[in-house]
Motif scaffolding. Structure first.
Motif, short mmCIF file in Angstrom:
data_model
loop_
_atom_site.label_atom_id
_atom_site.label_comp_id
_atom_site.label_asym_id
_atom_site.label_seq_id
_atom_site.Cartn_x
_atom_site.Cartn_y
_atom_site.Cartn_z
N LEU A 63 0.86 -1.18 0.00
CA LEU A 63 0.00 0.00 0.00
C LEU A 63 0.89 1.23 0.00
O LEU A 63 1.67 1.44 0.93
N VAL A 64 0.79 2.04 -1.06
CA VAL A 64 1.65 3.21 -1.22
C VAL A 64 0.80 4.47 -1.09
O VAL A 64 -0.11 4.70 -1.88
N PRO A 65 1.07 5.32 -0.08
CA PRO A 65 0.31 6.56 0.07
C PRO A 65 0.62 7.53 -1.07
O PRO A 65 1.78 7.67 -1.47
N VAL A 66 -0.42 8.22 -1.56
CA VAL A 66 -0.21 9.18 -2.66
C VAL A 66 -0.75 10.58 -2.35
O VAL A 66 -0.36 11.54 -3.00
N GLU A 67 -1.66 10.71 -1.38
CA GLU A 67 -2.18 12.02 -1.00
C GLU A 67 -2.19 12.14 0.52
O GLU A 67 -2.54 11.19 1.22
N PHE A 68 -1.82 13.34 1.01
CA PHE A 68 -1.73 13.59 2.45
C PHE A 68 -2.47 14.87 2.80
O PHE A 68 -2.69 15.73 1.97
N ALA A 83 -4.42 6.26 -1.22
CA ALA A 83 -3.27 5.37 -1.41
C ALA A 83 -3.56 4.42 -2.56
O ALA A 83 -4.71 4.20 -2.93
N LYS A 84 -2.49 3.86 -3.14
CA LYS A 84 -2.62 2.87 -4.20
C LYS A 84 -2.20 1.52 -3.65
O LYS A 84 -1.21 1.41 -2.93
N LEU A 85 -2.96 0.49 -4.03
CA LEU A 85 -2.68 -0.86 -3.59
C LEU A 85 -2.10 -1.65 -4.76
O LEU A 85 -2.69 -1.73 -5.83
N PHE A 86 -0.91 -2.22 -4.55
CA PHE A 86 -0.27 -3.06 -5.56
C PHE A 86 -0.28 -4.49 -5.04
O PHE A 86 0.14 -4.76 -3.91
#
Length: 117
Positions: A63-68, A83-86
């Motif tokens: 799980l990569v966060p993309v907005e804060f 967040a984006k899930l790979f």
């Protein structure tokens, strides 16, 4: 086995040690759709497919966060809002089939089909 008789004496409770346990909590259950296509050769060739079983195995998950958003109070903390899930893994397909020349014997083919998304 006999039980001791009940007593009318008052009982003082003894202190109990409090233990903490970690319990997993589901935060969200996203629905993921990944299109997977594969050619699986069958030897001997199939005359009729009897059953196809599928099991999914995850080998990677990130799980990569993309907005804060900045936290209140000016502490410099940030909260993740998007967040984006790979994911990566494979689908194990168990194909049971009848071959034209096998005279009623059911053939079995297990294939692992990789996916990522």
């Amino acid at each position: 086995m006999t039980q001791p008789p009940l007593s009318s004496e008052s009982v003082t409770p003894s202190p109990v040690e409090i233990n903490f346990i970690k319990v997993p909590v589901v935060l969200v259950e996203p629905k993921i759709q990944i299109v997977v296509e594969a050619d699986i050769p069958l030897d001997p060739p199939a005359f009729e497919i009897k059953r196809v079983g599928k099991d999914v195995f995850l080998t990677q998950c990130k799980l990569v966060p993309v907005e804060f958003v900045e936290a209140c109070g000016g502490s410099g903390d940030r909260h993740v809002t998007k967040a984006k899930l790979f994911v990566g893994g494979f689908i194990r397909k168990n194909i049971e089939y009848a071959a034209k020349d096998c005279k009623g014997v059911i053939q079995d083919r297990i294939a692992d089909v990789p996916f990522s998304g």
